[in-house]
Design an enzyme around this catalytic site. Structure first.
Site, short mmCIF file in Angstrom:
data_model
loop_
_atom_site.label_atom_id
_atom_site.label_comp_id
_atom_site.label_asym_id
_atom_site.label_seq_id
_atom_site.Cartn_x
_atom_site.Cartn_y
_atom_site.Cartn_z
N HIS A 159 66.30 -74.31 45.38
CA HIS A 159 65.05 -74.44 44.61
C HIS A 159 63.82 -74.03 45.43
O HIS A 159 62.73 -73.87 44.85
CB HIS A 159 64.86 -75.88 44.13
CG HIS A 159 65.85 -76.31 43.10
ND1 HIS A 159 66.07 -75.61 41.93
CD2 HIS A 159 66.70 -77.37 43.06
CE1 HIS A 159 67.00 -76.22 41.21
NE2 HIS A 159 67.40 -77.29 41.88
N ASP A 195 75.48 -73.84 40.99
CA ASP A 195 74.91 -75.17 40.81
C ASP A 195 74.54 -75.37 39.33
O ASP A 195 74.26 -74.41 38.61
CB ASP A 195 73.66 -75.27 41.68
CG ASP A 195 73.08 -76.67 41.76
OD1 ASP A 195 73.34 -77.35 42.77
OD2 ASP A 195 72.34 -77.07 40.85
N HIS A 197 71.81 -76.59 38.20
CA HIS A 197 70.40 -76.25 38.00
C HIS A 197 70.13 -74.81 38.45
O HIS A 197 70.74 -74.32 39.40
CB HIS A 197 69.51 -77.21 38.78
CG HIS A 197 69.69 -78.64 38.39
ND1 HIS A 197 70.58 -79.48 39.05
CD2 HIS A 197 69.12 -79.39 37.42
CE1 HIS A 197 70.54 -80.68 38.50
NE2 HIS A 197 69.66 -80.65 37.50
N ASP A 284 77.29 -80.26 40.88
CA ASP A 284 76.70 -81.12 39.87
C ASP A 284 77.02 -80.66 38.45
O ASP A 284 76.50 -81.21 37.48
CB ASP A 284 75.19 -81.27 40.06
CG ASP A 284 74.48 -79.97 40.38
OD1 ASP A 284 75.15 -78.93 40.48
OD2 ASP A 284 73.25 -79.98 40.54
#
Length: 343
Positions: A159, A195, A197, A284
């Site tokens: 991120h 991931d 996200h 995740d």
């Protein structure tokens, strides 16, 4: 497969995360890495190595010097102001305001961040530097002839933008490793982010470049973090047009559907013909993850690893998300074992 791990990750042990309007214990916590390490050792995945020290120059090939300087001094400056808690951004440069860096520490926190869930605490700088060194050590192993290496990075990185932190990320470990390959004479590198996200920082760093292909499979940003990047119409700009691919999924997505996107991604990577591959590995996507909404099962990560291995590329895995601490070790190591052919 060799694993690179630094015990300095424990220095990043924040006590607060803003979630639902209250401060909670962070989902991104030291036990995540320790659980993965224990599974690596229990399954005899391979040697576990401590990272080499590379200094800040490889980091500054990806991150702006002013941002790096901010991270280095943020905690000291925060404490010097007599602040009682951890450093949490509370003000940002909104639309119609001037994008300039204030002198005040609260202003600088907002200038260099994009989200409020990620606090800066004592030891964050040291842990972030160690995490980058973990990624660079794994990259060096692969550049020197290892087929693959696992960078057990913590804090995670995907991120983090060139000059923004958020989403538990400070330095973009996958981008730093990719840039190291580029700087060492590899003309094409691919980054595949699995991931849950979107890897917004990775996309932004390479968005106008054609030497690094960035692909991310993730939950619909209309519904989940990071919200403001990660849509399927974001394909790159300038020289980078056509070198970014986002594959977006709705709540409840099982592996049978998710894996179709993985196949699309693999075909795109094969067409790109990269010299090296970085996997931004978040688990995740697991069905029991507390902050995600996909429905992958533990056995699916074996199949994921096998498909990635079939690309036949020198591969660096950098650890990203995964917040079901009880399952994170099994799911992460399953990817490596699938890659190594242990199905």
């Amino acid at each position: 497969m060799k694993t690179v791990f630094s015990p300095l990750h424990n220095l990043r042990s924040a006590k607060t995360e803003l979630d639902g309007g209250i401060l909670i214990e962070p989902h991104e916590r030291p036990s995540r890495a320790e659980t993965i390490l224990a599974r690596v050792k229990a399954q005899t995945l391979g040697d576990v190595l401590e990272p080499e020290e590379f200094g800040l120059e490889p980091v500054k090939r990806v991150h702006k010097p002013g941002y790096v300087e901010f991270l280095e001094h943020c905690w000291v400056d925060w404490v010097a102001e007599g602040k009682p808690g951890e450093a949490i951004p509370a003000v940002w440069c909104g639309r119609g305001m001037r994008p300039r860096m204030p002198k005040d520490i609260d202003g600088r926190l907002g200038y260099f961040s994009f989200a409020a869930e990620t606090s800066i605490s004592e030891g964050t700088w040291e842990a972030a530097c160690a995490s980058a060194n973990v990624a660079l050590t794994a990259q060096k192993l692969v550049a020197n002839g290892e087929r693959a290496a696992f960078a057990l990075c913590r804090p995670p990185g995907h991120h983090a933008h060139a000059d923004l932190f958020g989403g538990y990320c400070f330095f973009n470990n996958a981008a730093i490793a990719a840039q190291a390959f580029c700087d060492q004479g590899h003309p094409r590198v691919a980054i595949l982010d699995v991931d849950f996200h979107h890897g917004n920082g990775t996309q932004a760093i390479f968005y106008d470049r054609d030497d690094v292909l960035t692909i991310s499979l993730h939950g619909d940003p209309d519904l989940v973090f990071p919200h403001f990047l990660g849509f399927d119409d974001e394909t790159g700009e300038g020289e980078g047009e056509g070198f970014n691919l986002n594959i977006v999924y709705p709540p409840g997505t099982p592996y049978s559907v998710w894996s179709q996107g993985l196949e699309t991604a693999c075909q795109r990577i094969e067409a790109f013909k990269p010299n090296a591959l970085i996997i931004a590995l978040g688990v995740d996507t697991f069905e029991e993850d507390p902050i995600s909404f996909f429905k992958l099962k533990s056995a699916d990560y074996l199949a994921m690893g096998k498909r990635i291995e079939q690309l036949g590329l020198p591969t660096v895995f950098t650890m990203e998300g995964g917040y079901d601490v009880d399952a994170i070790g099994v799911n992460t190591v399953n990817v490596m074992q699938g890659f190594d052919g242990e199905l």
